[in-house]
Design an enzyme around this catalytic site. Structure first.
Site, short mmCIF file in Angstrom:
data_model
loop_
_atom_site.label_atom_id
_atom_site.label_comp_id
_atom_site.label_asym_id
_atom_site.label_seq_id
_atom_site.Cartn_x
_atom_site.Cartn_y
_atom_site.Cartn_z
CB CYS A 33 6.73 5.54 -2.62
SG CYS A 33 7.97 5.68 -3.93
CG HIS A 82 8.95 1.49 -3.60
ND1 HIS A 82 7.89 2.38 -3.73
CD2 HIS A 82 8.58 0.59 -2.65
CE1 HIS A 82 6.92 2.01 -2.90
NE2 HIS A 82 7.32 0.94 -2.24
CG HIS A 126 6.05 0.11 1.02
ND1 HIS A 126 5.80 -0.33 -0.25
CD2 HIS A 126 5.89 -0.99 1.81
CE1 HIS A 126 5.53 -1.62 -0.26
NE2 HIS A 126 5.57 -2.05 1.00
#
Length: 254
Positions: free
Chosen positions: A154, A30, A42
């Site tokens: 992401c 991530h 994010h």
């Protein structure tokens, strides 16, 4: 931080850094932009569904959502239902994982040495103040479109924040570093015409490895020619008008 690992300590972080943390036994990472004061901007999906493949993988691979920890953060509150571009504390972003820094302006040799995608790019980063402006503008306007693990994830968000570069085409799949690595691996194994030039195990491995490296390099945003520098205000305005998302994902992942 070096060839073997991009792992860094929290004390080394600077606002505007592109950071990431591996999830579920290094299956997926991530990504986000460090905003300072132990906060990270994010791009995510809600309720533990960040992966968003529409398959059983959605339940298998851990989400970036703080809800995955089973507790509510005193600083962030309950973010389990938030989606799009959000801001979380560093602990919630890491979700128990280690901290790594995504590297920019690497050499081709270094890029190839990092066999796993989603860790570096040949592209150059813009200054930190520009990076933070893009990330915060997208946060304030929730302006990066609909999350998709394959087309708009992401890692794409973080790389756009760092470079302002977006792909022109609408049909390409696997545009983040993580997904392009998977695509390159599948292509190397299944589609390489050079695989017929040798029948020895060593030869097949060498051919597949070469094709994999070539596939990763040519798909990197730092070398592709089908990219444009898009001002963040223009991107948000385009998405706000509901125009086709022709430039909503980048090529360095998720």
């Amino acid at each position: 931080m070096g060839v073997l690992s991009n792992k860094i300590e929290r004390e080394q972080l600077k606002p505007g850094d592109h950071i990431y943390s591996w999830r579920s036994a290094y299956i997926y990472a991530h990504h986000g932009i460090y905003a300072g004061d132990s906060m990270v901007i994010h791009f995510t999906r809600a309720a533990g569904q960040e992966v968003g493949t529409g398959t059983i993988l959605d339940q298998f691979i851990f989400s970036s959502s703080p809800s995955n920890t089973g507790t509510v953060c005193e600083r962030c509150g309950d973010q389990s239902r938030l989606h799009g571009v959000i801001i979380s504390c560093l602990d919630c972003f890491l979700s128990g994982g280690n901290l790594y820094e995504f590297r920019y302006s690497v050499t081709p040799a270094f890029f190839i040495s990092k066999a796993r995608g989603g860790t570096c790019t040949l592209a150059a980063s813009d200054p930190s103040d520009v990076v933070l402006h893009r990330a915060r503008y997208l946060l304030d306007n929730n302006g990066f479109g609909m999350y998709s693990i394959f087309k708009n994830n992401c890692e794409d968000f973080a790389i756009y924040s760092k470079t302002g570069l977006l792909v022109e085409t609408t049909f390409s799949v696997g545009r983040s570093g993580q997904i392009s690595s998977l695509t390159a691996a599948l292509t190397a194994v299944a589609s390489s015409p050079l695989r017929f030039l040798t029948t020895s195990p060593g030869g097949l491995i060498a051919v597949a490895s070469s094709m994999y490296c070539i596939g990763r390099v040519v798909s990197d945003i730092g070398i592709r020619r089908d990219v444009n520098k898009i001002p963040v205000e223009s991107l948000v305005a385009q998405l706000g008008r509901g125009e086709p998302e022709t430039v909503t994902a980048t090529v360095p992942a998720g």
